[in-house]
Design an enzyme around this catalytic site. Structure first.
Site, short mmCIF file in Angstrom:
data_model
loop_
_atom_site.label_atom_id
_atom_site.label_comp_id
_atom_site.label_asym_id
_atom_site.label_seq_id
_atom_site.Cartn_x
_atom_site.Cartn_y
_atom_site.Cartn_z
N ASP A 170 44.34 -15.07 1.16
CA ASP A 170 43.76 -16.07 2.45
C ASP A 170 43.07 -17.04 2.34
OD1 ASP A 170 44.36 -13.36 3.44
OD2 ASP A 170 42.26 -12.42 3.00
N TYR A 197 42.80 -7.57 -9.89
CA TYR A 197 41.92 -9.17 -8.48
C TYR A 197 40.43 -9.08 -9.69
CZ TYR A 197 44.59 -9.83 -4.89
OH TYR A 197 45.71 -9.56 -3.64
#
Length: 255
Positions: free
Chosen positions: A51, A111
């Site tokens: 994003d 992540y």
């Protein structure tokens, strides 16, 4: 020849990875650079989206250079970096099998998310960490992360893209969800076989709610593995993009 690129980028200046009409995405800039070198349009396929504002240490993407262009992986690495902004770097380039796909050949991702617990956020971490200077219980944070591990239906921990159907599968397996010290704060690390839209940010935001005594730990179990219709609702606690980094994309084999 098919080339696999490993990229690092600071996500702050860009509108995410995925190509958009405005052209200010990592994919757009990478495709523009590759096309300029090849002198013809080239399409770059990434391992997945990040994003706006999200960073990457090792995003992966592949493309097929045109036949007849006598450039090896090292030549492409150097040439691409001369045409990309300094906030995007190609860190590695190598040839892979013609059947390899950066997205569909991936078997998992890692992540991590940075939390700053310092009384004052240093300007050198601005946009790179979520500043939480008080009231964070590291033990409760670890307990919240423990609840996420394993295979679960994470529908309550994702945002809608608008293309979901009744057949959409929200099950994912997290093999790692842990907290560790990280320069003036804490690092939350997640490894899984896949991640839903905004899933990591919602996992982090919800865990922080528990760690700051704004949510009981047991509510996480109620949100996970819900039946159709989500009778216990969705998590609405989405962490900012600032502290999120795509750390690695995992493949079963080097090709």
């Amino acid at each position: 020849m098919r080339l696999l690129l490993t990229l690092a980028y600071d996500g702050r200046p860009f509108d995410g990875w995925q190509s958009q009409p405005g052209g200010n995405t990592v994919q757009d800039l990478l495709e523009n650079a590759a096309s300029a070198i090849a002198k013809q349009p080239l399409r770059v396929h990434g391992s997945g989206r990040t994003d706006a504002g999200v960073h990457a240490l090792a995003q992966t993407a592949h493309f097929d250079p045109p036949e007849g262009l006598t450039m090896g992986p090292d030549n492409w690495l150097a040439a691409l970096n001369t045409k990309l902004p300094r906030t995007i770097r190609v860190m590695a380039a190598r040839e892979v099998d013609a059947g390899f796909h950066a997205r569909f050949s991936a078997c998992g991702k890692t992540y991590h998310y940075e939390l700053s617990t310092s009384p004052v956020l240093t300007p050198f971490r601005h946009g790179l960490a979520w500043h939480l200077p008080r009231g964070l219980d590291a033990g409760l944070l670890a307990a919240a992360l423990d609840a996420y591990r394993g295979r679960h239906d994470f529908e309550a921990f994702c945002a809608r893209r608008g293309n979901e159907t009744e057949a959409t599968d929200h099950h994912r397996t997290l093999t790692r969800a842990e907290v560790s010290p990280s320069g003036g704060g804490l690092r939350l690390t997640f490894t899984g076989d896949g991640f839903l839209y905004k899933m990591v940010r919602l996992l982090v935001g919800t865990a922080v709610q528990v760690a700051t005594d704004r949510m009981p730990l047991g509510e996480i179990a109620a949100l996970l593995d819900q039946p159709a219709g989500l009778p216990h609702g969705r998590s609405s606690h989405c962490a900012p993009a600032d502290g999120l980094f795509l750390e690695a994309v995992h493949y079963d084999s080097p090709s």
